[in-house]
Design a protein around this motif. Structure first.
Motif: not given
Length: 265
Positions: A43-47, A53-67
């Motif tokens: 789960k990715a959660r954007l607060i 604001i946004n909560e979604v299931t994702i399957f990232p290959e690398l440990p980087f996330i932005s918004c």
């Protein structure tokens, strides 16, 4: 004067969102928003704006996330950045030839900045993924000599809040660019940076505060070559460093759930 506060007594869940994080959690920050990804539930959660604001299931290959705004950006494979909006299906927005080693995004300047293991910095527009500029950082501008292969990887990137400076850590240097990729400054950084964060003072000047691998805390002006200054040392890693302009102090959040307030030097 240094003040220590404990977060253990904070439990008003009507005002505070509580979440337990594993060591494998990934975080991203921009403009009063925070996004995180937990691999145990994908789960990715954007607060932000006092709401989820946004909560979604994702399957990232690398440990980087932005918004940016309501969108979440993540690495769907080693060379691809994908974006997902609330209640939408993720789709790839931009890609690189080499494996991604760092990624950030900014919603005011509408850019995604990606660093890669071959020493390149790529600037993309966040609305459509179009390329603004690719910059070869594996060449030293001063003497035109290739860095050694093991030093070419872009290690960290941050975009400053007021001026949109793109600050990049590669080798034992910090390189500074504007949002269009124009090279502005090189700053020597002999110590390896563990984490860094951007902040602005009440005069709207941008700074970087950082923690090195020895848990020493310092800051610098990204537009001044000799501005690196250390001012504090901690016994444990700090997941988050924030600047509070109203009291001209830093707030350090430690892994042991202690908040320490330290006046700005």
């Amino acid at each position: 004067m240094v003040t220590d506060l404990s977060t253990k007594g904070i439990n008003n869940i009507n005002e505070i969102i509580q979440e337990s994080f594993t060591q494998n959690a990934s975080f991203g920050f921009t403009r009063g928003k925070i996004v995180w990804y937990l691999p145990n539930d994908n789960k990715a959660r954007l607060i932000g704006d006092e709401r989820v604001i946004n909560e979604v299931t994702i399957f990232p290959e690398l440990p980087f996330i932005s918004c940016c705004n309501e969108d979440i950006f993540y690495c769907s494979d080693g060379c691809t950045v994908s974006v997902v909006s609330p209640s939408q299906t993720p789709y790839p927005i931009c890609s690189t030839k080499s494996r991604i080693s760092a990624m950030v995004a900014d919603e005011v300047f509408h850019i995604i900045v990606v660093g890669t293991k071959d020493g390149y910095l790529h600037i993309f527009r966040s609305n459509d993924g179009s390329l603004v500029k690719s910059i070869d950082l594996s060449i030293d501008d001063e003497n035109d000599i290739n860095y050694e292969e093991r030093f070419k990887e872009v290690r960290k990137i941050v975009i400053t809040a007021k001026w949109g400076l793109i600050v990049v850590n590669i080798l034992s240097k910090v390189k500074v660019f504007n949002v269009n990729g124009l090279h502005l400054m090189d700053i020597d950084m002999p110590d390896q940076i563990l984490k860094w964060f951007t902040y602005s003072n009440n005069k709207s000047f941008d700074f970087i505060v950082f923690e090195n691998v020895e848990h020493k805390i310092g800051f610098f002006d990204p537009l001044k070559k000799d501005s690196v200054q250390y001012f504090y040392e901690t016994m444990e890693p700090l997941p988050l460093i924030s600047f509070i302009p109203s009291i001209n102090s830093f707030a350090f959040l430690s892994e042991s759930k202690q908040i320490t307030l330290v006046p700005h030097p």
